[in-house]
Design a protein around this motif. Structure first.
Motif, PDB file in Angstrom:
ATOM      1  N   ALA A   1     -59.696  27.028 -68.183  1.00 38.54           N
ATOM      2  CA  ALA A   1     -59.075  27.045 -69.507  1.00 38.54           C
ATOM      3  C   ALA A   1     -57.563  26.878 -69.400  1.00 38.54           C
ATOM      4  CB  ALA A   1     -59.422  28.357 -70.220  1.00 38.54           C
ATOM      5  N   ALA A   2     -56.948  27.566 -68.433  1.00 32.55           N
ATOM      6  CA  ALA A   2     -55.492  27.474 -68.274  1.00 32.55           C
ATOM      7  C   ALA A   2     -55.063  26.046 -67.932  1.00 32.55           C
ATOM      8  CB  ALA A   2     -55.021  28.444 -67.182  1.00 32.55           C
ATOM      9  N   LEU A   3     -55.734  25.427 -66.957  1.00 26.23           N
ATOM     10  CA  LEU A   3     -55.333  24.097 -66.514  1.00 26.23           C
ATOM     11  C   LEU A   3     -55.600  23.036 -67.583  1.00 26.23           C
ATOM     12  CD1 LEU A   3     -56.480  24.069 -62.771  1.00 26.23           C
ATOM     13  CD2 LEU A   3     -54.243  24.631 -63.707  1.00 26.23           C
ATOM     14  N   ARG A   4     -56.746  23.105 -68.227  1.00 28.27           N
ATOM     15  CA  ARG A   4     -57.122  22.040 -69.149  1.00 28.27           C
ATOM     16  C   ARG A   4     -56.465  22.158 -70.517  1.00 28.27           C
ATOM     17  NH1 ARG A   4     -63.614  21.122 -67.842  1.00 28.27           N
ATOM     18  NH2 ARG A   4     -63.254  19.610 -66.138  1.00 28.27           N
ATOM     19  N   ILE A   5     -56.301  23.371 -71.015  1.00 21.94           N
ATOM     20  CA  ILE A   5     -55.712  23.533 -72.354  1.00 21.94           C
ATOM     21  C   ILE A   5     -54.192  23.563 -72.279  1.00 21.94           C
ATOM     22  CG2 ILE A   5     -55.567  25.015 -74.394  1.00 21.94           C
ATOM     23  CD1 ILE A   5     -58.404  25.952 -73.799  1.00 21.94           C
ATOM     24  N   ALA A   6     -53.638  24.403 -71.403  1.00 23.34           N
ATOM     25  CA  ALA A   6     -52.176  24.464 -71.275  1.00 23.34           C
ATOM     26  C   ALA A   6     -51.615  23.122 -70.805  1.00 23.34           C
ATOM     27  CB  ALA A   6     -51.771  25.574 -70.312  1.00 23.34           C
ATOM     28  N   GLY A   7     -52.401  22.388 -69.986  1.00 24.66           N
ATOM     29  CA  GLY A   7     -51.935  21.101 -69.474  1.00 24.66           C
ATOM     30  C   GLY A   7     -51.761  20.033 -70.529  1.00 24.66           C
ATOM     31  N   LEU A   8     -52.258  20.254 -71.743  1.00 24.85           N
ATOM     32  CA  LEU A   8     -52.066  19.290 -72.827  1.00 24.85           C
ATOM     33  C   LEU A   8     -50.621  19.216 -73.292  1.00 24.85           C
ATOM     34  CD1 LEU A   8     -55.211  20.125 -75.005  1.00 24.85           C
ATOM     35  CD2 LEU A   8     -54.910  18.168 -73.484  1.00 24.85           C
TER      36      LEU A   8
END
Length: 444
Positions: free
Chosen positions: A355-362
């Motif tokens: 969740a951290a990598l995929r959502i924050a990475g936006l």
């Protein structure tokens, strides 16, 4: 301007030529940062948590070096654009003095403040002891990092991006070699990661000294007749202070996010630590473009060339946003194997990490727009606007949003990153255009 590519090379080619070596060197730097983290993660979760809690102080060290570099870079590039080599050498003297003061400050913190910092950050005595040991070495020996930044900025301003890459690359290669040797071979653990880091930085600094000694007629550097001049210090610091504060907000933001996530779960702090380590692979290349733009825009603004300032700004924005968007996509795709094999994530760690990598990475494309706007503000003498942009995106918007999510929908806390960056970008880009028109109206 003929002896400096900043004023002679076609602008699109110049942005690429200046940016690519810096981007490559920063990617190498991100790689050894990642190798540090992955190696330490293999030792144990407590060791990786120690690095996560130490990260804000490392960010603060980088912030001070980058901030000084922005002020030093903009002032030196402007002098070179005006063709005043004597004044340019004077700026070099004052840049070296300021970096020496910076190294002394962090040496003092490493000796006297690292223990107190970790006692405030965590109640786990093992994590605190590991983190104190790590920070004491990194802060106490940070003169290598300061020397490396100083040399890199001179090479940038004189149109030597390959030299910049050699400086960063040499330090990174040494670090990459020493990390597994010291961490596993000699069983030094976290302490080995710190020793490898500072030896790499010292190596990069020494290589940088060799390269700037060869600049010759382009910038005849000598320490003779060095006298502190308040006017020159003031000029550098008027740009450097807001830039350092702007970069330092990363440290404040990281501290704030650690405290907010502690309200939810310690494993969320772990996931945030993974995200911060991984996102450097995208943010550092974008910062490479940003660093190149500060030199290019400052030089051509000093040379009173409006068209080159305009074209450099527009092309730099497109390039930065393209790199950032590619980074967001790549991170989304490689997140599962990266977490599983690089950080030994499983169960809650895997869920939170994904969740951290995929959502924050936006947030990366929006952050790129903010970074380029800040480069323009700094180059055109409006550093305070760069600081205000950073305050907006990292404190005013991000932390309250994150706190609200943690209180009412913690699984969506990572969404605070793209939301904050998106709103800040919508404010920064129109303001950037307005400042550009104001500052360049009278230029030919």
């Amino acid at each position: 301007m003929g002896d400096n590519i900043l004023g002679a090379m076609p602008i699109k080619r110049l942005v690429v030529t200046m940016s690519l070596p810096i981007m490559c060197s920063m990617l190498i730097s991100a790689l050894y940062n990642m190798v540090d983290s992955v190696c330490v993660a293999q030792v144990g979760d407590q060791e990786f948590l120690a690095l996560s809690y130490a990260y804000p102080v490392q960010l603060l060290m980088i912030a001070c070096c980058v901030g000084l570099g922005v002020g030093f870079n903009a002032t030196l590039s402007k002098r070179l654009g005006q063709g005043d080599k004597t004044s340019a050498v004077t700026v070099v003297h004052h840049g070296l003095f300021l970096y020496a003061v910076n190294a002394l400050i962090f040496l003092t913190f490493g000796l006297l403040g690292a223990g107190a910092f970790f006692r405030m950050s965590t109640s786990d005595p093992v994590v605190a002891a590991l983190g104190r040991e790590y920070l004491s070495i990194c802060c106490g020996m940070c003169f290598g990092q300061c020397l490396q930044f100083f040399c890199e900025r001179i090479l940038q301003c004189t149109g030597n991006p390959k030299g910049f890459m050699i400086v960063q690359g040499s330090g990174a290669v040494v670090n990459l070699i020493l990390d597994p040797v010291l961490i596993f071979g000699f069983g030094m653990g976290v302490k080995g990661a710190a020793v490898a880091t500072v030896i790499g930085q010292i190596t990069g600094g020494l290589v940088g000294l060799v390269l700037i000694s060869r600049l010759g007629e382009q910038l005849p550097i000598t320490l003779k007749h060095f006298r502190i001049q308040g006017k020159v210090l003031g000029e550098i610091l008027s740009i450097a202070a807001p830039a350092a504060l702007m970069q330092g907000l990363n440290s404040v933001m990281t501290l704030g996010m650690n405290q907010i996530l502690n309200l939810w779960a310690t494993k969320a702090v772990w996931a945030m630590g993974v995200y911060f380590k991984v996102q450097t692979f995208v943010i550092m290349p974008v910062n490479g473009i940003n660093n190149a733009l500060v030199s290019i825009l400052s030089y051509n603004f000093g040379a009173r060339d409006r068209q080159r300032v305009r074209d450099g700004l527009i092309f730099g924005l497109k390039m930065a946003c393209g790199v950032a968007a590619a980074g967001s996509l790549l991170l989304f795709l490689i997140a599962p194997p990266l977490l599983q094999y690089g950080f030994r994530a499983e169960g809650a760690g895997m869920t939170l990490g994904l969740a951290a990598l995929r959502i924050a990475g936006l947030n990366f494309p929006f952050a790129a727009g903010c970074f380029v706007s800040c480069a323009a503000f700094q180059s055109l003498g409006k550093s305070r606007l760069a600081l205000l942009t950073a305050v907006l995106r990292q404190l005013v918007l991000l932390l309250p949003m994150a706190y609200g999510f943690v209180r009412f929908a913690p699984e969506w806390v990572w969404l605070a990153f793209p939301l904050a960056e998106g709103f800040a970008c919508c404010a920064a880009l129109p303001l950037c255009r307005r400042i550009y028109l104001q500052k360049t109206r009278e230029l030919p």
